[in-house]
Each structure stands twice: as structure tokens, then as C-alpha cells.
Design a protein around this motif. Structure first.
Motif, mmCIF file in Angstrom:
data_model
loop_
_atom_site.group_PDB
_atom_site.id
_atom_site.type_symbol
_atom_site.label_atom_id
_atom_site.label_comp_id
_atom_site.label_asym_id
_atom_site.label_seq_id
_atom_site.Cartn_x
_atom_site.Cartn_y
_atom_site.Cartn_z
ATOM 1 N N ASP A 10 -25.822 70.679 -29.022
ATOM 2 C CA ASP A 10 -26.739 71.513 -28.300
ATOM 3 C C ASP A 10 -28.120 70.708 -27.767
ATOM 4 O O ASP A 10 -29.002 71.066 -27.306
ATOM 5 N N ASP A 11 -28.090 69.398 -28.248
ATOM 6 C CA ASP A 11 -29.177 68.680 -27.926
ATOM 7 C C ASP A 11 -28.770 67.626 -26.672
ATOM 8 O O ASP A 11 -28.169 66.782 -26.921
ATOM 9 N N ASP A 12 -29.549 68.185 -25.602
ATOM 10 C CA ASP A 12 -29.319 67.684 -24.321
ATOM 11 C C ASP A 12 -29.255 66.160 -24.202
ATOM 12 O O ASP A 12 -28.407 65.407 -23.479
ATOM 13 N N ALA A 13 -30.265 65.525 -24.933
ATOM 14 C CA ALA A 13 -30.593 64.149 -24.665
ATOM 15 C C ALA A 13 -29.482 63.514 -25.486
ATOM 16 O O ALA A 13 -29.149 62.343 -25.101
ATOM 17 N N LEU A 14 -29.061 63.945 -26.565
ATOM 18 C CA LEU A 14 -28.264 63.162 -27.754
ATOM 19 C C LEU A 14 -26.838 63.414 -26.884
ATOM 20 O O LEU A 14 -26.024 62.246 -26.886
ATOM 21 N N THR A 84 -24.106 66.000 -38.075
ATOM 22 C CA THR A 84 -25.355 67.016 -38.385
ATOM 23 C C THR A 84 -26.478 66.054 -39.172
ATOM 24 O O THR A 84 -26.299 65.096 -39.621
ATOM 25 N N ALA A 85 -27.343 66.569 -39.203
ATOM 26 C CA ALA A 85 -28.579 66.227 -39.881
ATOM 27 C C ALA A 85 -28.377 66.401 -41.509
ATOM 28 O O ALA A 85 -29.154 66.203 -42.222
ATOM 29 N N ARG A 86 -27.380 67.433 -41.778
ATOM 30 C CA ARG A 86 -27.492 67.816 -43.300
ATOM 31 C C ARG A 86 -26.591 66.780 -44.073
ATOM 32 O O ARG A 86 -25.660 65.941 -43.360
ATOM 33 N N THR A 105 -23.383 61.622 -40.362
ATOM 34 C CA THR A 105 -24.901 62.234 -40.429
ATOM 35 C C THR A 105 -26.144 61.641 -39.409
ATOM 36 O O THR A 105 -25.814 60.474 -39.172
ATOM 37 N N LYS A 106 -26.793 62.298 -38.727
ATOM 38 C CA LYS A 106 -27.954 62.266 -37.830
ATOM 39 C C LYS A 106 -29.233 61.479 -38.632
ATOM 40 O O LYS A 106 -29.377 62.015 -39.799
ATOM 41 N N PRO A 107 -29.830 60.423 -37.967
ATOM 42 C CA PRO A 107 -29.452 59.925 -36.787
ATOM 43 C C PRO A 107 -28.494 58.775 -37.210
ATOM 44 O O PRO A 107 -28.059 58.196 -38.280
ATOM 45 N N SER A 109 -25.731 55.471 -35.003
ATOM 46 C CA SER A 109 -25.679 54.650 -33.797
ATOM 47 C C SER A 109 -24.476 55.120 -32.905
ATOM 48 O O SER A 109 -23.425 55.241 -33.314
ATOM 49 N N PRO A 110 -24.616 55.203 -31.424
ATOM 50 C CA PRO A 110 -23.876 55.695 -30.768
ATOM 51 C C PRO A 110 -22.668 54.927 -30.670
ATOM 52 O O PRO A 110 -21.194 55.281 -30.511
ATOM 53 N N ARG A 111 -22.803 53.509 -30.714
ATOM 54 C CA ARG A 111 -21.721 52.794 -30.818
ATOM 55 C C ARG A 111 -20.858 52.774 -31.936
ATOM 56 O O ARG A 111 -19.548 52.534 -32.033
ATOM 57 N N GLU A 112 -21.467 53.071 -33.354
ATOM 58 C CA GLU A 112 -20.820 53.238 -34.431
ATOM 59 C C GLU A 112 -19.935 54.280 -34.228
ATOM 60 O O GLU A 112 -18.988 54.385 -34.848
ATOM 61 N N LEU A 113 -20.531 55.614 -33.853
ATOM 62 C CA LEU A 113 -19.695 56.584 -33.627
ATOM 63 C C LEU A 113 -18.611 56.370 -32.566
ATOM 64 O O LEU A 113 -17.357 57.091 -33.220
ATOM 65 N N VAL A 114 -18.655 55.693 -31.570
ATOM 66 C CA VAL A 114 -17.521 55.464 -31.024
ATOM 67 C C VAL A 114 -16.308 54.877 -31.750
ATOM 68 O O VAL A 114 -15.255 55.034 -31.671
ATOM 69 N N ALA A 115 -17.072 53.869 -32.333
ATOM 70 C CA ALA A 115 -16.073 52.949 -33.283
ATOM 71 C C ALA A 115 -15.189 54.184 -34.268
ATOM 72 O O ALA A 115 -14.149 53.873 -34.675
#
Length: 232
Positions: A10-14, A84-86, A105-107, A109-115
Motif C-alpha cells: 500500500d506504499d505507492d512510492a515503494l 514488513t517493518a516488523r 524487513t524494511k528498509p 535494497s530492491p536489487r537484493e529483493l529481486v535476487a
């Protein structure tokens, strides 16, 4: 077309940042900020993986979406990664016990998440990451563009090759003619839906050589599937 990703955030920017990074890696991304809509989208078109925000606002929480996805027949085996931030251990354990496959856990790296997503898909769906696809005695080398069935080389035209590859990447899943047009021919194609039937017949003729059983299942009013269990 790459793996199909359902993003529930629900975070549009993210969400925009993640969509950009995943589409750049050839993922097909559907996004919603609503839990109920996420369940509806998953029913309409089964994703290959779900990225699910724990703290989405509204009537259905992320953890409840995860629980329901695990109860739905079409999505019970779809990988789910919670965002999640939890960071507390109890929350991570709760998410994993509910059915999540991984936890980021947020924050992050988008690249790390893709990996991380790619690693999960390689583990549960090797066909999405590899160069060789196999199912029901059919072997496809996607780099050399060669196809064999039970060791015998098959002659396929370019469209039949793409069609078979799509089926091999999603064995057992039923695809409508419209969905096949989008995935195999492209969304901007002017080809009519009935053309799919013609190429399905050509594909059947090419792969069902000799006494080989027909493993392309026709589902009335729904579409087609590559299903070795339907042979009997």
C-alpha cells in the motif's frame, strides 16, 4: 515472458520502485494495495510468487491474505515473501507459521529483493530460471531451440515452440485463449483467439508422434493445459 509476480503493497512510492526493478528483470507484475483484491487477482490468474506487505491497510491484513492463499487450491503452493517493518522474532515466526516462505524487513535494497525472489523461484520452480524445461517426457533446450520427446527430436515451428515453452513453464495450469494470446503472441497482437486453436492442433501433431499420448488437455469453456495426468 518472465515469472508472474503479485505485489500487495500500500506504499505507492515503494510499489512503483519495486515494479520498475522487477519489470526490468522481465517479471510480469500485478499490484494492489487491498487484501481482498489481492485474493481476487490470485484466483483470476495464479501468480508464480506473491510479495505481500504485512501491514496493508483496510479490511484484510497481510497475514490473513497469506493464510487464505494457503487454503486456496490454486495458490496453496505459490511462494509467498512477506514485506514488513516488523523485525521481532515472534512476528517472523508467526509469518512463517502462517505459510510465508521468506521474510524481508524494511528498509531493504530492491536489487537484493529481486535476487531473493529469483532464488526462491529457482528453488521451487527451476524451469523459470533454467535453460532446460522438462515435463511428461518432453525436453526443451531453450537456448539451442531443440525439443525432444522420449529421446526423439521434434520439429516445431517458431510459434509452436513458444507455445510449448509457455506450457512447460506452467505445467498443469489451464490457460484461456486470451491469456495465451497475451503470453505467446503479445498484448498488442491483432491475432484472433481462434488462431490459438489452429496452433494448438499443430503443436499436438508435432509432439504426439507415433504412439505418444496426447498430454495437451482441452478444458471446455476454459482453455488448454499441459497435463500428463490427463492422459489416462
Amino acid at each position: 515472458m518472465g515469472a508472474r509476480l503479485l505485489l500487495v503493497e500500500d506504499d505507492d512510492a515503494l510499489a512503483e520502485l519495486l515494479i520498475y526493478n522487477f519489470q526490468r528483470e522481465d517479471f510480469e507484475v500485478s499490484r494492489t494495495a487491498d487484501g481482498e483484491e489481492a485474493l481476487l487477482l490470485a484466483r483470476e490468474e495464479t501468480p508464480d510468487l506473491v510479495l505481500l506487505d504485512w501491514m496493508i491497510e483496510g479490511g484484510v491484513s497481510g497475514i490473513e491474505v497469506c493464510r487464505r492463499l494457503r487454503k486456496m487450491p490454486d495458490t496453496q503452493n505459490v511462494p509467498i515473501i512477506m514485506l514488513t517493518a516488523r523485525g521481532e522474532e515472534e512476528d517472523r515466526i508467526r509469518g512463517l507459521e502462517t505459510g510465508a516462505d521468506d521474510y524481508v524487513t524494511k528498509p531493504f535494497s530492491p536489487r537484493e529483493l529481486v535476487a531473493r525472489v529469483s532464488a526462491v523461484l529457482r528453488r521451487v520452480r527451476p524451469a523459470l530460471a533454467g535453460e532446460r524445461l522438462e515435463y511428461g517426457g518432453i525436453e526443451m533446450d531453450t537456448v539451442a531451440h531443440k525439443v525432444k520427446r522420449d529421446g526423439a527430436t521434434l520439429a516445431l515451428g517458431p510459434t509452436e515452440f513458444r507455445l510449448l515453452r509457455h506450457f512447460l513453464e506452467h505445467p498443469g495450469r489451464v490457460f484461456s485463449r486470451e491469456r495465451l494470446l497475451d503470453s505467446v503472441w503479445g498484448r498488442d497482437s491483432d491475432i484472433e483467439a481462434r488462431t490459438v486453436d489452429v496452433h494448438i492442433r499443430r503443436l499436438r501433431k508435432a509432439i504426439n508422434v507415433g504412439d505418444a499420448p496426447d498430454i495437451i488437455r482441452t478444458v471446455r469453456s476454459a482453455g488448454y493445459a499441459l497435463d500428463s495426468e490427463a492422459v489416462a
